[in-house]
Structure formats: C-alpha cells, structure tokens
Scaffold this motif. Structure first.
Motif, PDB file in Angstrom:
ATOM      1  N   VAL A  93      77.617  45.660 137.737  1.00  0.00           N
ATOM      2  CA  VAL A  93      78.201  46.747 138.535  1.00  0.00           C
ATOM      3  C   VAL A  93      77.765  48.061 137.921  1.00  0.00           C
ATOM      4  CG1 VAL A  93      80.197  45.484 139.423  1.00  0.00           C
ATOM      5  CG2 VAL A  93      80.367  46.678 137.243  1.00  0.00           C
ATOM      6  N   ASP A  94      77.816  49.120 138.720  1.00  0.00           N
ATOM      7  CA  ASP A  94      77.408  50.453 138.287  1.00  0.00           C
ATOM      8  C   ASP A  94      78.316  50.982 137.181  1.00  0.00           C
ATOM      9  OD1 ASP A  94      76.278  52.950 138.114  1.00  0.00           O
ATOM     10  OD2 ASP A  94      76.905  53.606 140.085  1.00  0.00           O
ATOM     11  N   LYS A 108      78.489  50.033 143.262  1.00  0.00           N
ATOM     12  CA  LYS A 108      77.296  49.251 143.582  1.00  0.00           C
ATOM     13  C   LYS A 108      77.277  47.993 142.726  1.00  0.00           C
ATOM     14  CE  LYS A 108      73.070  50.323 142.194  1.00  0.00           C
ATOM     15  NZ  LYS A 108      71.756  50.981 142.059  1.00  0.00           N
ATOM     16  N   VAL A 109      76.985  46.872 143.370  1.00  0.00           N
ATOM     17  CA  VAL A 109      76.865  45.574 142.715  1.00  0.00           C
ATOM     18  C   VAL A 109      75.419  45.130 142.877  1.00  0.00           C
ATOM     19  CG1 VAL A 109      77.615  43.156 142.751  1.00  0.00           C
ATOM     20  CG2 VAL A 109      79.253  44.975 143.288  1.00  0.00           C
ATOM     21  N   THR A 110      74.780  44.704 141.788  1.00  0.00           N
ATOM     22  CA  THR A 110      73.396  44.237 141.847  1.00  0.00           C
ATOM     23  C   THR A 110      73.331  42.802 141.341  1.00  0.00           C
ATOM     24  OG1 THR A 110      72.578  46.479 141.430  1.00  0.00           O
ATOM     25  CG2 THR A 110      71.022  44.667 141.096  1.00  0.00           C
ATOM     26  N   SER A 112      70.774  39.719 140.416  1.00  0.00           N
ATOM     27  CA  SER A 112      69.381  39.417 140.063  1.00  0.00           C
ATOM     28  C   SER A 112      69.213  37.905 140.019  1.00  0.00           C
ATOM     29  CB  SER A 112      69.034  40.030 138.705  1.00  0.00           C
ATOM     30  OG  SER A 112      69.191  41.428 138.751  1.00  0.00           O
ATOM     31  N   VAL A 142      76.635  38.785 148.220  1.00  0.00           N
ATOM     32  CA  VAL A 142      75.270  39.306 148.229  1.00  0.00           C
ATOM     33  C   VAL A 142      74.400  38.163 148.735  1.00  0.00           C
ATOM     34  CG1 VAL A 142      73.463  40.471 146.905  1.00  0.00           C
ATOM     35  CG2 VAL A 142      75.861  40.675 146.186  1.00  0.00           C
ATOM     36  N   SER A 150      66.062  41.022 143.143  1.00  0.00           N
ATOM     37  CA  SER A 150      67.442  41.494 143.053  1.00  0.00           C
ATOM     38  C   SER A 150      67.815  42.174 144.360  1.00  0.00           C
ATOM     39  CB  SER A 150      67.628  42.447 141.873  1.00  0.00           C
ATOM     40  OG  SER A 150      66.855  43.600 142.036  1.00  0.00           O
ATOM     41  N   LYS A 151      69.117  42.292 144.575  1.00  0.00           N
ATOM     42  CA  LYS A 151      69.623  42.896 145.809  1.00  0.00           C
ATOM     43  C   LYS A 151      70.955  43.563 145.505  1.00  0.00           C
ATOM     44  CE  LYS A 151      70.273  41.723 150.688  1.00  0.00           C
ATOM     45  NZ  LYS A 151      70.256  40.616 151.655  1.00  0.00           N
ATOM     46  N   ASP A 152      71.202  44.673 146.182  1.00  0.00           N
ATOM     47  CA  ASP A 152      72.431  45.436 145.987  1.00  0.00           C
ATOM     48  C   ASP A 152      73.419  45.191 147.125  1.00  0.00           C
ATOM     49  OD1 ASP A 152      71.284  46.605 143.743  1.00  0.00           O
ATOM     50  OD2 ASP A 152      70.597  48.366 144.860  1.00  0.00           O
ATOM     51  N   THR A 154      77.801  46.644 148.072  1.00  0.00           N
ATOM     52  CA  THR A 154      78.860  47.570 147.678  1.00  0.00           C
ATOM     53  C   THR A 154      80.197  46.850 147.679  1.00  0.00           C
ATOM     54  OG1 THR A 154      77.660  49.455 148.595  1.00  0.00           O
ATOM     55  CG2 THR A 154      80.014  49.748 148.218  1.00  0.00           C
TER      56      THR A 154
END
Length: 175
Positions: A93-94, A108-110, A112, A142, A150-152, A154
């Motif tokens: 998370v950011d 924002k959540v990423t 991978s 996600v 990877s993909k973001d 919210t």
C-alpha cells in the motif's frame, strides 16, 4: 472487546457524573431556599456535558458496530478463496491514506505477480490512527495481474475517517 476509542466517552460520562454530583451538593448547601448562582451554572454545564458525552458514546458505539461489520465482511470474502496462496509479501500500500470527496480514506494498492501466469488478488487493507487503533478495514480485488507484472487498485474505507490515517496490508491471497 472494547477499543481505546470507546474509553474516552466512558471517562467523559464519569466526569460529568462527578460534576452533577458536585452541583447537587452545592445546591443543597445554599444558605437560602433557591440554588446559588454558581450551583445553577454548574448544573447547567453538567447537563450540557452529559448530553455531549451521550452523543459521543453513541457515535463510538456506531463506529464500533461499523468496524465489526466491515471486519466480518472481510472475513466472508476471504472464506471464498480456500485454495488461494498467501501473497501478503506481493502486495503493498502507498502508506498514508488521503480523503476522497466523501471523506472516505483511500490508498493505492499494488499487487506484483511473481508467477508465470496471470493471477488475481484479494487484499484486506486496515486503516489505523497514529496510535495504531483500528479505524476501519476493507477488501479490494486486483484482477488479472499479468505474469511477472504488477497492477494497481484503490482501497477505500467504508466510512469517513478524520485525522492522520495509516494503512497496512492485513492479509492478501493470490488465486
């Protein structure tokens, strides 16, 4: 279990009870048959404080109910993925949340994906105050993260949150 946030209203109610008791004592000790001006003002202030304490306690109860509901819903969503792999170390998370136009905290959540095929992730994000108290929790999906990519997404809190809000990945599952 009672959170630290619920203790404040309880302490306020006890303080108000002490002020009301003092006001009644002062009224009873007045030299004439009518309450003294100071006792009357103290009783009025105590009444206002009791009303505020009651509203604060009610708000704390509603917040606790909302948190319990969000936590239960997160558990139900994770129960749907019995064969998923633990992927907490694959999701970030950011850090700090920022409010959206409705006052709800967003971050924002990423995800991978280290595998050789596309995968989807279910991520539980916790929102905490600076003292570490849990304010809210939510689950974000996600979908279709490419192999090696990877993909973001919210994550958004279920209700408006105020003050500085930290976020953490509580758990994540890849499937």
């Amino acid at each position: 279990m009672q959170s630290n946030g619920a203790r404040g209203p309880a302490r306020l109610i006890l303080a108000v009870a002490a002020v009301v008791s003092l006001a009644v004592s002062l009224t009873a000790c007045s030299d004439d048959s009518s309450p003294s001006d100071a006792a009357s003002k103290a009783a009025s202030a105590a009444s206002r404080a009791a009303s505020a304490a009651s509203r604060a306690a009610s708000a704390a109860t509603r917040a606790g109910d909302s948190l319990a509901s969000a936590t239960a819903e997160a558990g139900r969503k994770f129960d749907e993925f019995k064969n998923g792999a633990d992927a907490k170390d694959e999701v970030k998370v950011d850090g700090s949340a920022s409010p959206d136009s409705d006052g709800r905290a967003t971050v924002k959540v990423t995800a991978s994906n280290p595998t050789s095929s596309a995968r989807s992730y279910v991520v539980q994000v916790d929102f905490r105050d600076k003292s570490g108290n849990l304010l809210d929790t939510t689950v974000v999906t996600v979908d279709d993260v490419a192999a090696g990519g990877s993909k973001d997404a919210t994550a958004r809190s279920n209700r408006a949150l105020t003050g500085d809000v930290d976020t953490t990945v509580a758990r994540a599952v890849r499937h």
